[in-house]
Design an enzyme around this catalytic site. Structure first.
Site, PDB file in Angstrom:
ATOM      1  N   ASP A 198      -6.264  -8.399   0.163  1.00 41.76           N
ATOM      2  CA  ASP A 198      -6.375  -9.830  -0.167  1.00 41.76           C
ATOM      3  C   ASP A 198      -7.120 -10.014  -1.481  1.00 41.76           C
ATOM      4  O   ASP A 198      -6.755 -10.837  -2.316  1.00 41.76           O
ATOM      5  CB  ASP A 198      -7.146 -10.577   0.936  1.00 41.76           C
ATOM      6  CG  ASP A 198      -6.477 -10.490   2.301  1.00 41.76           C
ATOM      7  OD1 ASP A 198      -5.252 -10.330   2.352  1.00 41.76           O
ATOM      8  OD2 ASP A 198      -7.197 -10.587   3.318  1.00 41.76           O
ATOM      9  N   GLU A 240       3.401   1.514   2.937  1.00 44.46           N
ATOM     10  CA  GLU A 240       4.466   0.511   2.828  1.00 44.46           C
ATOM     11  C   GLU A 240       5.440   0.881   1.716  1.00 44.46           C
ATOM     12  O   GLU A 240       6.657   0.731   1.876  1.00 44.46           O
ATOM     13  CB  GLU A 240       3.857  -0.868   2.555  1.00 44.46           C
ATOM     14  CG  GLU A 240       3.128  -1.445   3.753  1.00 44.46           C
ATOM     15  CD  GLU A 240       2.185  -2.600   3.410  1.00 44.46           C
ATOM     16  OE1 GLU A 240       1.806  -3.336   4.332  1.00 44.46           O
ATOM     17  OE2 GLU A 240       1.812  -2.752   2.222  1.00 44.46           O
ATOM     18  N   ASN A 248       0.858  -1.180   0.000  1.00 39.05           N
ATOM     19  CA  ASN A 248       0.000   0.000   0.000  1.00 39.05           C
ATOM     20  C   ASN A 248       0.898   1.236   0.000  1.00 39.05           C
ATOM     21  O   ASN A 248       2.135   1.121   0.040  1.00 39.05           O
ATOM     22  CB  ASN A 248      -0.987  -0.019   1.181  1.00 39.05           C
ATOM     23  CG  ASN A 248      -0.286  -0.035   2.536  1.00 39.05           C
ATOM     24  OD1 ASN A 248       0.798   0.531   2.708  1.00 39.05           O
ATOM     25  ND2 ASN A 248      -0.900  -0.695   3.509  1.00 39.05           N
TER      26      ASN A 248
END
Length: 332
Positions: A275, A209, A206
């Site tokens: 996910d 990150e 993301n």
């Protein structure tokens, strides 16, 4: 170039039945649903009257559930404890028709995240888990399970939730094997594990990150492009996909970048959206999509799941409907 409806249906159809091996931290998500009518007399906290309790697959098991709902064939490789949470995980996997032979047992507790939700508002979350290193024999067992299924895999997903399964020893035993077998590896990262994420095909951080992995503050388009380039260099991977919440997502490869605006109409809950993104990407790619097409499908899928409260999955028909709806709006 945006794919046509026919192409979207074709890609979803071709990805059905493709086998995706998922290495990662298997978890159980518990949702306690209730309402708040008063504040506790004992402390300034809401009193939640419990109305219902539901369980969903979480972590890498949610990746598997997303692949299953898109009619792929997921094989999760991971660790469960000997507890009631592990029994629920196995029940949910079996109900979904997901193979469980790649799951090992250990003395550690099964990761259980409990979210208390009142009036569609997330009140509090409790976590029961162990994040200590897994024993060497368990690593050996997981590597053996992975290699046993690698020959049938069309793609591999590494889903790192920092609960111990994704570790240096295990990745060094399996990632080179996946590369030499020509099986693409898609990795959802945790920042402090960065030095053992290779060889991989694509990484999906993301925005936060991506900033930490590259030392780049993403404040404008130029910084975003720089972060994308740095990710490709750092991990020596073909692609990087930065998911950016309400800013959408950005796909990078050596020849350039591809920016996709967010498709979420209303964001209720981002639980598990990453996910869904990585599951859709890997499955679409396994079905013959270009990485750009796979990212477009993943973007549609993410836009659907964030509009639902709790860990959610999507079906091929929902993706097609979403695609149709948005194209109709853009044509108006």
């Amino acid at each position: 170039m945006h794919p046509t409806r026919h192409r979207v249906e074709q890609l979803l159809d071709r990805s059905k039945g493709k086998t995706i091996v998922i290495l990662g931290d298997v978890m159980l998500d518990e949702f306690i649903w209730g309402k708040v009518r008063r504040i506790s007399p004992e402390a300034p906290v809401p009193v939640v009257e419990v109305l219902d309790e539901t369980y969903r697959l979480g972590g890498s098991a949610n990746v598997a559930a997303n692949i299953r709902s898109l009619e792929g064939n997921p094989i999760p490789i991971g660790v469960l404890g000997h507890d009631s949470a592990s029994d629920r995980v196995l029940d949910l996997l079996k109900q979904a028709g997901i193979e469980v032979s790649g799951l090992a047992r250990d003395e550690r507790p099964t990761t259980l995240k409990t979210r208390i939700i009142a009036h569609n508002q997330h009140v509090v979350r409790t976590d029961r888990e162990s994040r200590k290193a897994i024993p060497p024999q368990l690593n050996t067992d997981l590597a053996a399970a992975f290699l046993r299924h690698l020959s049938e895999a069309n793609a591999v997903i590494v889903s790192d939730y920092d609960k111990g399964v994704v570790n240096r020893e295990l990745l060094s035993a399996i990632l080179p094997k996946a590369k030499s077998a020509g099986v693409p590896v898609f990795l959802d990262p945790k920042v402090h594990h960065a030095d053992y994420y290779r060889p991989i095909t694509l990484i999906t951080p993301n925005q936060r990150e991506a900033e930490l992995l590259t030392g780049t503050a993403i404040e404008d388009e130029r910084a975003l492009e720089e972060a994308g380039r740095k990710l490709l260099q750092k991990f020596q991977c073909e692609y990087a996909l930065i998911t950016r919440g309400e800013e959408g997502m950005s796909l990078f490869n050596r020849s350039g970048s591809h920016h996709l605006p967010t498709l979420a109409r209303q964001v209720f809950d981002v639980t598990g959206a990453g996910d869904t993104v990585i599951a859709t990407l890997a499955l679409a790619r396994a079905g013959g999509a270009t990485m750009e097409e796979a990212a477009i499908l993943a973007n549609h899928a993410a836009g659907i799941v964030v509009g639902q409260v709790g860990t959610a999955t999507i079906s091929p028909s929902e993706v097609v409907t979403d695609f149709d709806t948005r194209n109709a709006h853009s044509a108006d």
